[in-house]
Scaffold this motif. Structure first.
Motif, PDB file in Angstrom:
ATOM      1  N   MET A 164       0.818  -1.214   0.000  1.00  0.00           N
ATOM      2  CA  MET A 164       0.000   0.000   0.000  1.00  0.00           C
ATOM      3  C   MET A 164       0.856   1.270   0.000  1.00  0.00           C
ATOM      4  SD  MET A 164      -3.203   0.785   2.486  1.00  0.00           S
ATOM      5  CE  MET A 164      -4.453   1.983   2.032  1.00  0.00           C
ATOM      6  N   ALA A 165       2.006   1.228   0.662  1.00  0.00           N
ATOM      7  CA  ALA A 165       2.876   2.404   0.719  1.00  0.00           C
ATOM      8  C   ALA A 165       3.440   2.753  -0.660  1.00  0.00           C
ATOM      9  CB  ALA A 165       4.020   2.159   1.693  1.00  0.00           C
ATOM     10  N   GLN A 166       3.501   1.760  -1.562  1.00  0.00           N
ATOM     11  CA  GLN A 166       4.025   1.994  -2.905  1.00  0.00           C
ATOM     12  C   GLN A 166       2.947   2.397  -3.894  1.00  0.00           C
ATOM     13  OE1 GLN A 166       5.622  -1.972  -3.325  1.00  0.00           O
ATOM     14  NE2 GLN A 166       7.728  -1.285  -2.978  1.00  0.00           N
ATOM     15  N   THR A 167       1.723   1.874  -3.698  1.00  0.00           N
ATOM     16  CA  THR A 167       0.668   2.070  -4.688  1.00  0.00           C
ATOM     17  C   THR A 167      -0.444   3.010  -4.229  1.00  0.00           C
ATOM     18  OG1 THR A 167      -0.630   0.177  -3.889  1.00  0.00           O
ATOM     19  CG2 THR A 167       1.083  -0.271  -5.533  1.00  0.00           C
ATOM     20  N   GLY A 168      -0.603   3.151  -2.921  1.00  0.00           N
ATOM     21  CA  GLY A 168      -1.714   3.953  -2.400  1.00  0.00           C
ATOM     22  C   GLY A 168      -3.041   3.231  -2.463  1.00  0.00           C
ATOM     23  N   ALA A 172      -6.131  -5.865  -1.942  1.00  0.00           N
ATOM     24  CA  ALA A 172      -7.397  -6.519  -2.292  1.00  0.00           C
ATOM     25  C   ALA A 172      -8.127  -5.759  -3.394  1.00  0.00           C
ATOM     26  CB  ALA A 172      -8.288  -6.652  -1.059  1.00  0.00           C
ATOM     27  N   GLU A 173      -8.011  -4.419  -3.412  1.00  0.00           N
ATOM     28  CA  GLU A 173      -8.654  -3.623  -4.463  1.00  0.00           C
ATOM     29  C   GLU A 173      -8.035  -3.922  -5.823  1.00  0.00           C
ATOM     30  OE1 GLU A 173      -9.924   0.439  -2.049  1.00  0.00           O
ATOM     31  OE2 GLU A 173      -7.911   0.282  -2.901  1.00  0.00           O
ATOM     32  N   ILE A 174      -6.704  -4.010  -5.864  1.00  0.00           N
ATOM     33  CA  ILE A 174      -6.000  -4.299  -7.117  1.00  0.00           C
ATOM     34  C   ILE A 174      -6.373  -5.692  -7.619  1.00  0.00           C
ATOM     35  CG2 ILE A 174      -3.731  -4.610  -8.170  1.00  0.00           C
ATOM     36  CD1 ILE A 174      -2.630  -2.628  -6.099  1.00  0.00           C
ATOM     37  N   VAL A 175      -6.346  -6.669  -6.704  1.00  0.00           N
ATOM     38  CA  VAL A 175      -6.660  -8.047  -7.082  1.00  0.00           C
ATOM     39  C   VAL A 175      -8.094  -8.155  -7.579  1.00  0.00           C
ATOM     40  CG1 VAL A 175      -6.910 -10.418  -6.226  1.00  0.00           C
ATOM     41  CG2 VAL A 175      -4.960  -9.029  -5.508  1.00  0.00           C
ATOM     42  N   ARG A 176      -9.010  -7.481  -6.893  1.00  0.00           N
ATOM     43  CA  ARG A 176     -10.417  -7.537  -7.290  1.00  0.00           C
ATOM     44  C   ARG A 176     -10.612  -6.967  -8.702  1.00  0.00           C
ATOM     45  NH1 ARG A 176     -12.348  -4.619  -3.441  1.00  0.00           N
ATOM     46  NH2 ARG A 176     -12.260  -6.280  -1.898  1.00  0.00           N
ATOM     47  N   GLY A 177      -9.910  -5.896  -9.014  1.00  0.00           N
ATOM     48  CA  GLY A 177     -10.011  -5.298 -10.342  1.00  0.00           C
ATOM     49  C   GLY A 177      -9.484  -6.218 -11.427  1.00  0.00           C
ATOM     50  N   GLY A 217       0.831 -10.778   9.752  1.00  0.00           N
ATOM     51  CA  GLY A 217       1.878 -11.385  10.575  1.00  0.00           C
ATOM     52  C   GLY A 217       2.712 -10.372  11.327  1.00  0.00           C
ATOM     53  N   VAL A 218       2.860  -9.170  10.750  1.00  0.00           N
ATOM     54  CA  VAL A 218       3.658  -8.140  11.416  1.00  0.00           C
ATOM     55  C   VAL A 218       2.772  -7.013  11.939  1.00  0.00           C
ATOM     56  CG1 VAL A 218       5.760  -8.625  10.144  1.00  0.00           C
ATOM     57  CG2 VAL A 218       4.119  -7.023   9.182  1.00  0.00           C
ATOM     58  N   GLY A 219       1.473  -7.297  12.077  1.00  0.00           N
ATOM     59  CA  GLY A 219       0.572  -6.340  12.698  1.00  0.00           C
ATOM     60  C   GLY A 219       0.002  -5.296  11.758  1.00  0.00           C
ATOM     61  N   ASN A 220       0.299  -5.387  10.443  1.00  0.00           N
ATOM     62  CA  ASN A 220      -0.265  -4.441   9.476  1.00  0.00           C
ATOM     63  C   ASN A 220      -1.500  -5.073   8.837  1.00  0.00           C
ATOM     64  OD1 ASN A 220       1.907  -2.739   9.965  1.00  0.00           O
ATOM     65  ND2 ASN A 220       3.119  -3.617   8.323  1.00  0.00           N
ATOM     66  N   HIS A 221      -2.646  -4.902   9.445  1.00  0.00           N
ATOM     67  CA  HIS A 221      -3.859  -5.575   8.978  1.00  0.00           C
ATOM     68  C   HIS A 221      -4.459  -4.831   7.792  1.00  0.00           C
ATOM     69  CE1 HIS A 221      -3.896  -8.419  12.302  1.00  0.00           C
ATOM     70  NE2 HIS A 221      -3.535  -7.411  13.073  1.00  0.00           N
ATOM     71  N   ARG A 222      -4.431  -5.473   6.637  1.00  0.00           N
ATOM     72  CA  ARG A 222      -5.022  -4.932   5.419  1.00  0.00           C
ATOM     73  C   ARG A 222      -6.265  -5.741   5.077  1.00  0.00           C
ATOM     74  NH1 ARG A 222      -2.161  -1.245   6.155  1.00  0.00           N
ATOM     75  NH2 ARG A 222      -4.232  -0.352   5.935  1.00  0.00           N
ATOM     76  N   ASN A 223      -6.992  -5.296   4.056  1.00  0.00           N
ATOM     77  CA  ASN A 223      -8.188  -6.019   3.636  1.00  0.00           C
ATOM     78  C   ASN A 223      -7.826  -7.433   3.193  1.00  0.00           C
ATOM     79  OD1 ASN A 223      -9.667  -3.736   4.138  1.00  0.00           O
ATOM     80  ND2 ASN A 223      -9.913  -3.150   1.997  1.00  0.00           N
ATOM     81  N   ALA A 224      -8.612  -8.396   3.651  1.00  0.00           N
ATOM     82  CA  ALA A 224      -8.311  -9.800   3.369  1.00  0.00           C
ATOM     83  C   ALA A 224      -8.588 -10.139   1.911  1.00  0.00           C
ATOM     84  CB  ALA A 224      -9.139 -10.693   4.279  1.00  0.00           C
ATOM     85  N   ILE A 225      -7.804 -11.096   1.393  1.00  0.00           N
ATOM     86  CA  ILE A 225      -8.027 -11.644   0.057  1.00  0.00           C
ATOM     87  C   ILE A 225      -8.576 -13.048   0.259  1.00  0.00           C
ATOM     88  CG2 ILE A 225      -6.960 -12.279  -2.140  1.00  0.00           C
ATOM     89  CD1 ILE A 225      -4.789 -10.219  -1.558  1.00  0.00           C
ATOM     90  N   ASP A 228     -14.764 -14.840  -0.040  1.00  0.00           N
ATOM     91  CA  ASP A 228     -15.881 -13.941   0.265  1.00  0.00           C
ATOM     92  C   ASP A 228     -15.643 -12.543  -0.290  1.00  0.00           C
ATOM     93  OD1 ASP A 228     -17.284 -15.909   1.564  1.00  0.00           O
ATOM     94  OD2 ASP A 228     -16.530 -15.389   3.564  1.00  0.00           O
ATOM     95  N   SER A 229     -14.385 -12.068  -0.217  1.00  0.00           N
ATOM     96  CA  SER A 229     -14.100 -10.694  -0.645  1.00  0.00           C
ATOM     97  C   SER A 229     -13.827 -10.578  -2.133  1.00  0.00           C
ATOM     98  CB  SER A 229     -12.902 -10.142   0.140  1.00  0.00           C
ATOM     99  OG  SER A 229     -11.721 -10.863  -0.175  1.00  0.00           O
ATOM    100  N   ILE A 230     -13.312 -11.650  -2.751  1.00  0.00           N
ATOM    101  CA  ILE A 230     -12.937 -11.587  -4.167  1.00  0.00           C
ATOM    102  C   ILE A 230     -13.973 -12.257  -5.060  1.00  0.00           C
ATOM    103  CG2 ILE A 230     -11.129 -12.123  -5.859  1.00  0.00           C
ATOM    104  CD1 ILE A 230     -10.277 -10.107  -3.772  1.00  0.00           C
ATOM    105  N   GLY A 231     -14.625 -13.318  -4.538  1.00  0.00           N
ATOM    106  CA  GLY A 231     -15.668 -13.978  -5.309  1.00  0.00           C
ATOM    107  C   GLY A 231     -15.270 -15.295  -5.944  1.00  0.00           C
ATOM    108  N   ILE A 232     -13.988 -15.671  -5.854  1.00  0.00           N
ATOM    109  CA  ILE A 232     -13.529 -16.969  -6.365  1.00  0.00           C
ATOM    110  C   ILE A 232     -12.622 -17.609  -5.314  1.00  0.00           C
ATOM    111  CG2 ILE A 232     -13.676 -16.315  -8.805  1.00  0.00           C
ATOM    112  CD1 ILE A 232     -10.676 -15.864  -8.784  1.00  0.00           C
TER     113      ILE A 232
END
Length: 343
Positions: A164-168, A172-177, A217-225, A228-232
């Motif tokens: 996220m620090a590189q892409t903003g 999960a948003e990128i993968v979903r797209g 694992g290092v405490g940086n909780h991002r949106n799960a992949i 349920d979230s992606i659809g496959i």
């Protein structure tokens, strides 16, 4: 009592071990073990079958396969080939029923997502696996599957979304797209993990059908992949490359307690510490080193070579899985021949 203490680990096996240490039986969780003495590979399958078990374990309902290979960090090509074959078998087990789209003649389409930061070596496992993967989707779409010399092919594509620090953007948003545009059947996510036990660093591979939460694992909780979230369906492959500072201090304290048993002057202190449960000792250590070292994570000094080696082993396993059955048989035979020759 156990629920009060949180031991940072991404491995379902270590969560299960924590309850075994406390003599707590977890309802709805099944543990199966298999040990290959010849190859020194221990495979443990943790199946979380109920929501109650999932809540207790702190992991989603699903299957978690953990391969422990002590020589995984050793540069032995023959051994790594054996591990690649085992990875292919484990991933195939979780992919059962997903090889063909129901009611169609289309071949399986796989999107491999290499999570992590290429600029940070312990977190570069996913990108390195993507680099070594045999990508076929563009060839099949351009020239047809017979260009691969096969009647049935697996369309393999890869994505390295960065962090996220590189892409903003949330990963999960990128993968979903990408999923909406390319419509794969299954996602394979590869990421670096954190372990509780330093002995499992770079020697353990976890394969799960529950997806993944980047950075957890290092405490940086991002949106799960996840499915349920992606659809496959999402299958996650991970290797612990870091442990937190509390784990290192906890291991040192365990060794100190063993030494105290032989010291008359310190025997009483050792007895008191031994009365603590594993989770309580871990929490005590975290309190003692807080706040200066609590956010510190540790990785071995040879992590550069190790990550490259293990990433190649994982990618070879996936390449093997998605190749023809005859080729897979040849690969398995080669692995056995290498072992017999002592290579």
């Amino acid at each position: 009592m156990v629920e009060k203490y949180s031991i940072r680990t991404d491995l379902a096996l270590e969560e299960k071990e924590r309850f075994e240490e406390e003599n707590v039986e977890v309802q709805g969780v099944v543990l199966e073990e298999e040990y290959d003495e010849e190859r020194e590979i221990r495979t443990t399958t943790v199946k979380i079958k109920t929501e109650n078990g999932a809540k207790t374990m702190g992991k989603p309902v699903g299957t978690y396969i953990t391969m422990e290979a002590p020589n995984l960090a050793v540069p032995d090509e023959g051994y790594h080939r054996e591990v690649s074959v085992k990875i292919a078998e484990c991933v195939e087990k979780l992919l059962e029923g997903k090889w063909k789209k129901t009611g169609t003649n289309e071949d399986l389409s796989i999107l491999m997502v290499g999570l992590g930061n290429r600029e940070v070596t312990p977190d570069a496992l996913g990108p390195h696996v993507a680099d070594n993967l045999n990508i076929t989707r563009h060839i099949v779409r351009e020239y047809g599957k017979y260009a691969m010399g096969e009647d049935e092919v697996t369309l393999v594509s890869a994505l390295v979304p960065g962090v996220m620090a590189q892409t903003g953007m949330e990963t999960a948003e990128i993968v979903r797209g990408v999923v909406e545009e390319t419509k794969p059947d299954v996602i394979l996510v590869v990421d670096a993990l954190a372990a509780r036990n330093s002995k499992r660093l770079n020697r353990t591979i976890q394969i799960a059908d529950t997806g993944i939460s980047p950075g957890s694992g290092v405490g940086n909780h991002r949106n799960a992949i996840t499915e349920d979230s992606i659809g496959i369906p999402v299958i996650a492959i991970g290797v612990p490359t870091v442990v937190d500072a509390a784990t290192i201090v906890n291991d040192a304290m365990e060794n100190l307690m063993k030494e105290m048993e032989h010291s008359e002057a310190l025997k009483g202190v050792g007895v008191v510490l031994q009365g603590y449960h594993a989770a309580e000792k871990y929490e005590l250590v975290r309190q003692l080193i807080s706040p200066h070292l609590n956010g510190m994570f540790v990785t071995p000094k040879d992590i550069d070579d190790t990550v490259k080696r293990i990433s190649f082993t994982i990618s070879e396993g996936l390449n093997l899985l998605f190749s023809r059955n005859e080729e897979r048989g040849e690969m398995t035979g080669q692995a056995h021949n290498h072992e017999e020759k002592g290579i």
